[in-house]
Motif scaffolding. Structure first.
Motif, PDB file in Angstrom:
ATOM      1  N   UNK A  22     114.565  18.795  16.758  1.00 49.54           N
ATOM      2  CA  UNK A  22     115.388  19.225  17.891  1.00 49.54           C
ATOM      3  C   UNK A  22     114.562  20.002  18.917  1.00 49.54           C
ATOM      4  N   UNK A  23     113.656  19.301  19.620  1.00 51.28           N
ATOM      5  CA  UNK A  23     112.911  19.976  20.686  1.00 51.28           C
ATOM      6  C   UNK A  23     113.832  20.357  21.828  1.00 51.28           C
ATOM      7  N   UNK A  24     113.423  21.346  22.611  1.00 54.17           N
ATOM      8  CA  UNK A  24     114.176  21.705  23.819  1.00 54.17           C
ATOM      9  C   UNK A  24     115.049  22.931  23.664  1.00 54.17           C
ATOM     10  N   UNK A  25     115.063  23.535  22.483  1.00 60.06           N
ATOM     11  CA  UNK A  25     115.913  24.713  22.267  1.00 60.06           C
ATOM     12  C   UNK A  25     115.106  25.936  21.832  1.00 60.06           C
ATOM     13  N   UNK A  26     113.803  25.904  22.017  1.00 63.96           N
ATOM     14  CA  UNK A  26     112.969  27.023  21.564  1.00 63.96           C
ATOM     15  C   UNK A  26     113.384  28.327  22.241  1.00 63.96           C
ATOM     16  N   UNK A  28     116.195  29.394  22.695  1.00 65.35           N
ATOM     17  CA  UNK A  28     117.326  30.002  21.992  1.00 65.35           C
ATOM     18  C   UNK A  28     116.943  30.401  20.570  1.00 65.35           C
ATOM     19  N   UNK A  30     115.504  28.289  18.388  1.00 67.20           N
ATOM     20  CA  UNK A  30     115.695  27.147  17.494  1.00 67.20           C
ATOM     21  C   UNK A  30     114.379  26.387  17.321  1.00 67.20           C
ATOM     22  N   UNK A  32     111.641  23.460  16.399  1.00 68.99           N
ATOM     23  CA  UNK A  32     111.650  22.010  16.637  1.00 68.99           C
ATOM     24  C   UNK A  32     112.028  21.261  15.363  1.00 68.99           C
ATOM     25  N   UNK A 128     123.101  18.345  14.375  1.00 77.17           N
ATOM     26  CA  UNK A 128     123.224  19.683  14.958  1.00 77.17           C
ATOM     27  C   UNK A 128     122.241  19.747  16.128  1.00 77.17           C
ATOM     28  N   UNK A 129     122.754  19.997  17.329  1.00 79.05           N
ATOM     29  CA  UNK A 129     121.920  19.986  18.537  1.00 79.05           C
ATOM     30  C   UNK A 129     121.087  18.702  18.600  1.00 79.05           C
ATOM     31  N   UNK A 140     119.434  25.533  10.032  1.00 78.69           N
ATOM     32  CA  UNK A 140     120.199  24.521  10.753  1.00 78.69           C
ATOM     33  C   UNK A 140     120.050  23.174  10.041  1.00 78.69           C
TER      34      UNK A 140
ATOM     35  N   UNK B  40     108.673  20.419  28.176  1.00 77.93           N
ATOM     36  CA  UNK B  40     109.601  20.310  27.046  1.00 77.93           C
ATOM     37  C   UNK B  40     110.304  21.642  26.771  1.00 77.93           C
ATOM     38  N   UNK B  41     109.544  22.730  26.758  1.00 79.68           N
ATOM     39  CA  UNK B  41     110.118  24.030  26.412  1.00 79.68           C
ATOM     40  C   UNK B  41     109.662  25.073  27.425  1.00 79.68           C
ATOM     41  N   UNK B  43     109.775  29.073  27.211  1.00 78.49           N
ATOM     42  CA  UNK B  43     110.129  30.116  26.249  1.00 78.49           C
ATOM     43  C   UNK B  43     109.734  31.488  26.783  1.00 78.49           C
ATOM     44  N   UNK B 119     114.941  35.155  23.425  1.00 75.65           N
ATOM     45  CA  UNK B 119     115.587  34.911  22.141  1.00 75.65           C
ATOM     46  C   UNK B 119     114.512  34.587  21.115  1.00 75.65           C
ATOM     47  N   UNK B 123     118.245  31.512  15.471  1.00 74.31           N
ATOM     48  CA  UNK B 123     118.998  30.904  16.573  1.00 74.31           C
ATOM     49  C   UNK B 123     120.125  31.831  17.030  1.00 74.31           C
ATOM     50  N   UNK B 124     120.148  32.111  18.322  1.00 79.19           N
ATOM     51  CA  UNK B 124     121.215  32.931  18.877  1.00 79.19           C
ATOM     52  C   UNK B 124     120.914  34.412  18.916  1.00 79.19           C
ATOM     53  N   UNK B 183     126.998  26.228  15.885  1.00 78.29           N
ATOM     54  CA  UNK B 183     126.391  24.970  16.332  1.00 78.29           C
ATOM     55  C   UNK B 183     127.439  23.923  16.694  1.00 78.29           C
ATOM     56  N   UNK B 193     118.568  33.428  27.518  1.00 81.14           N
ATOM     57  CA  UNK B 193     117.722  34.301  28.336  1.00 81.14           C
ATOM     58  C   UNK B 193     118.227  34.407  29.776  1.00 81.14           C
TER      59      UNK B 193
END
Lengths: 289, 205
Positions: A22-26, A28, A30, A32, A128-129, A140, B40-41, B43, B119, B123-124, B183, B193
């Protein structure tokens, strides 16, 4: 429950559901996640007739045993291991037809650590995501398999691949990791940088999907004090206070507060998935591309 | 501002302060939304922003360091309000560290507008800034093996809320029933953020 399902008869030491993560949520927090050896996960999916996003199983050292409720095609590759269907030897690295109710056994690895098992239709647990991957750091995705778990399967996408051979790389006798300097290389002494490039390290038994831990000479810091938390990449070689480098793998934390002395080339990380504890590790400095 | 290459396709941009990192983060999000930045990210962290998955990190290194970061625009979104009970086991210690009563410590915390600086950890979990530096507190000498979900906690310059039960070394000053991570919800994270956050005391039942 539909008969498109898989009963886990023997979960093994650690078997998880993995896909491309699940890349793209670092941002938050989360990770990869995803298969530690994505190339082999893609290979077993092709062999089983699945698309590249289908979820597979990633075993650790001692395989697993599965009983599909309907006829399926499976493919096993990665760590070398015996494969059998109802006790009869079956192919490794090729599509295998498993009748409904038959027992597929993926045996203990004779070389390497992680075997990948694709089942036609893919493991269809709830994403999930956008990913079905088990993320061991943050919990997760589905829990690691337990004996008696029933996993839903998706609808097969296509026929199994016609192949007459798949690459069977030997697991590394020595794990060679090419590294470029990390963002905090200047937090270490010149001696530490030389040690990283020249001294012998070994894969520690404390390694997991979060990080490849190593044993060897402690790397000396040139400056003390705490590094404010900063974003971490896959392959970052982080050095905790004990001085032993840790290579961040798929489930690594997205931010961290220990300095990163070097970063491993992504192409060299899949081999880390197959290096058993005790394997010599060599960090080879290369130029940044 | 310094731009440090990370591996072959990432860049760690280091700034002089957390506020500057937040401003750069907002600017990078703006550029990405415009389609001017493929990455991609993104952070953000304490004093850095990581750009991971860039086609040409060297180009972005010179691009970013050549120009000043515009100040972060005010967030259009309303502040997220978190109901809180100031009933944490470390409230008395924090109040003593601040040299005020527990009641006053709670008032100080609840009257602060926080910003989610970044963050991580889980997660969260958001690292919230906003308390003046004189209210920094040390971590606990011995971390707790289990901190309950919803614990409102302080460490260094940060306030955070544990999204789920986990070990932790922060000073626990209160608790909230807000769900920080779900989730099945869109978005899964209550805080991201740049968000503004207020703690709203609830009366004891």
């Amino acid at each position: 429950m539909s008969d498109r399902a898989l009963l886990v008869v023997r979960a093994g030491a650690l078997t998880t559901v993995q896909d491309r993560g699940r890349p793209g949520y670092a941002h938050l927090g989360v990770p990869r996640s995803g298969a530690l050896d994505p190339g082999t996960a893609a290979l077993v999916n092709r062999l089983a007739g699945n698309g590249p996003d289908a979820a597979v199983l990633e075993t650790t050292l001692d395989g697993c045993a599965l009983r599909p409720r309907s006829a399926v095609t499976v493919a096993v590759a990665g760590a070398h291991c015996p494969v059998s269907v109802d006790g009869r030897p079956a192919a490794w690295g090729a599509p295998v037809a498993v009748p409904a109710g038959a027992l597929l056994q993926v045996g203990a690895a004779v070389a390497g650590v992680r075997a990948y098992v694709a089942v036609s239709g893919g493991v269809a647990v709830e994403p999930v995501l956008g990913s079905r991957a088990t993320d061991l750091l943050s919990g997760l995705g589905p829990a690691p398999l337990a004996d008696g778990t029933v996993l839903p399967l998706g609808v097969p996408a296509g026929p199994p691949a016609r192949v007459d051979g798949v690459p069977r790389p030997r697991p590394p006798a020595e794990l060679v990791l090419r590294v470029v300097p990390g963002p905090r290389a200047d937090w270490f002494t010149a001696g530490a940088l030389r040690d990283l490039a020249t001294r012998a390290y070994r894969v520690s038994s404390a390694s997991n999907r979060i990080g490849l831990r190593t044993e060897g000479p402690a790397l000396e810091r040139a400056r003390t004090g705490e590094l404010p938390s900063e974003g971490m990449v896959l392959g970052a070689v982080q050095v905790p206070p004990d001085g032993r480098p840790v290579v961040f793998l798929a489930d690594h934390p997205t931010t961290g507060g220990y300095p990163v002395i070097a970063v491993v080339r992504a192409a060299d990380l899949p081999a880390a998935a197959q290096a058993v504890p005790g394997t010599p590790v060599r960090f080879v400095p290369v130029r940044r591309r | 501002m310094r731009a440090l290459p990370v591996g072959d396709d990432a860049l760690l941009v280091e700034l002089d302060s957390g506020a500057q990192a937040q401003a750069l983060h907002a600017e990078l999000l703006r550029r990405r939304a415009e389609g001017a930045l493929a990455v991609r990210e993104i952070v953000p962290a304490a004093r850095t922003v990581l750009l991971d998955g860039l086609a040409d990190p060297a180009l972005w290194a010179s691009e970013l360091t050549a120009s000043a970061v515009p100040p972060a625009p005010p967030r259009a979104r309303e502040a997220v309000e978190l109901p809180v009970r100031y009933d944490g086991p470390d409230l008395a210690g924090v109040a003593a560290h601040w040299g005020v009563s527990e009641r006053e410590a709670a008032r100080i915390h609840a009257s602060t507008e926080f910003t989610v600086a970044f963050c991580g950890f889980a997660p969260g979990f958001g690292y919230l800034t906003g308390l003046p530096a004189r209210y920094d507190v040390p971590r606990r000498a011995t971390p707790r093996t289990s901190v309950p979900a919803g614990a409102v906690a302080l460490a260094g310059p940060y306030t955070g809320v544990y999204p789920r039960s986990s070990p932790g070394g922060w000073q626990l000053i209160g608790s909230t029933e807000a769900v920080l991570w779900d989730h099945a919800r869109v978005p899964a994270a209550l805080l991201s953020p740049g968000d503004r956050v207020r703690f709203v005391p609830v009366a004891d039942a």
